[in-house]
Motif scaffolding. Sequence first.
Motif, short mmCIF file in Angstrom:
data_model
loop_
_atom_site.label_atom_id
_atom_site.label_comp_id
_atom_site.label_asym_id
_atom_site.label_seq_id
_atom_site.Cartn_x
_atom_site.Cartn_y
_atom_site.Cartn_z
N ILE A 113 0.83 -1.21 0.00
CA ILE A 113 0.00 0.00 0.00
C ILE A 113 0.87 1.26 0.00
CG2 ILE A 113 -1.57 1.38 1.42
CD1 ILE A 113 -2.76 -1.28 2.41
N SER A 114 1.85 1.29 0.90
CA SER A 114 2.66 2.50 1.03
C SER A 114 3.54 2.72 -0.20
CB SER A 114 3.49 2.47 2.31
OG SER A 114 4.29 1.31 2.36
N HIS A 115 3.94 1.66 -0.87
CA HIS A 115 4.70 1.82 -2.12
C HIS A 115 3.86 2.58 -3.13
CE1 HIS A 115 6.83 0.83 -5.84
NE2 HIS A 115 7.88 0.60 -5.06
N ASN A 116 2.61 2.20 -3.24
CA ASN A 116 1.72 2.87 -4.19
C ASN A 116 1.44 4.31 -3.78
OD1 ASN A 116 1.60 0.62 -5.81
ND2 ASN A 116 -0.24 -0.18 -4.87
N ILE A 117 1.33 4.57 -2.49
CA ILE A 117 1.14 5.95 -2.01
C ILE A 117 2.36 6.80 -2.39
CG2 ILE A 117 0.99 7.40 0.07
CD1 ILE A 117 -0.75 5.12 1.30
N GLY A 118 3.55 6.25 -2.20
CA GLY A 118 4.77 6.96 -2.58
C GLY A 118 4.80 7.28 -4.06
N GLN A 119 4.34 6.35 -4.88
CA GLN A 119 4.33 6.60 -6.32
C GLN A 119 3.30 7.67 -6.69
OE1 GLN A 119 4.01 2.55 -7.90
NE2 GLN A 119 6.18 2.68 -8.42
N ILE A 120 2.17 7.67 -6.02
CA ILE A 120 1.16 8.71 -6.28
C ILE A 120 1.70 10.08 -5.88
CG2 ILE A 120 -1.05 9.63 -5.44
CD1 ILE A 120 -1.49 7.55 -7.58
N ILE A 121 2.45 10.15 -4.80
CA ILE A 121 3.06 11.42 -4.38
C ILE A 121 3.98 11.94 -5.47
CG2 ILE A 121 4.71 12.46 -2.75
CD1 ILE A 121 3.44 10.58 -0.58
N VAL A 122 4.84 11.07 -6.01
CA VAL A 122 5.74 11.48 -7.08
C VAL A 122 4.94 11.90 -8.31
CG1 VAL A 122 7.56 10.72 -8.68
CG2 VAL A 122 7.68 10.12 -6.27
N ALA A 123 3.91 11.13 -8.65
CA ALA A 123 3.08 11.47 -9.82
C ALA A 123 2.45 12.84 -9.65
CB ALA A 123 2.02 10.40 -10.04
N ALA A 124 1.96 13.15 -8.45
CA ALA A 124 1.35 14.46 -8.20
C ALA A 124 2.37 15.59 -8.37
CB ALA A 124 0.74 14.50 -6.80
#
Length: 171
Positions: A113-124
Amino acid sequence: MKNNKVKNIALFGMMVALAFTFSYLESLIPFNIGIPGVKLGLANLVVVVALYTMKPSEAFAIAVLRVLLAGMTFGNLYSLAYSLCGGVLSFAVMFLAKKTKLSMIGVSMLGGISHNIGQIIVAAIVMETVRIAYYLPVLLVAGLITGLLMGVVSKLIVDRVKKIKDSNKKS
């Protein structure tokens, strides 16, 4: 004492190589279930096992080295940024969760879950919009499922390694 240090260095090198190999294999597997960006997280299997069988600093180094090697070999600057942010956040969450009474499978699920959250942060940040967060629920479900799968396999591996170590101590 010296022999033990050599064994630890060899194990560390093998774990980095295994994580890198899993990253490569994952790039070859056409895992397309209609959701862009979803991967099994095979390399995270090595990180979870390392977190439970090695020093935390060694497990963290394995996670970071794997991302750097795979990013420089198979990716580009953006994929490296996504993977590094996801990987570091994932490791930090798993490290902290491991200190609780949460099972290895639960720790792995939080890592997914947190890996995907980190990727969304970078995408934003890259896309200069928080609208990309609409995709987060899909990625959270995917992270839960893949984290569950990798957690179950990690548990099997760690249990087997402990059983082998125990039998070696007895003989």
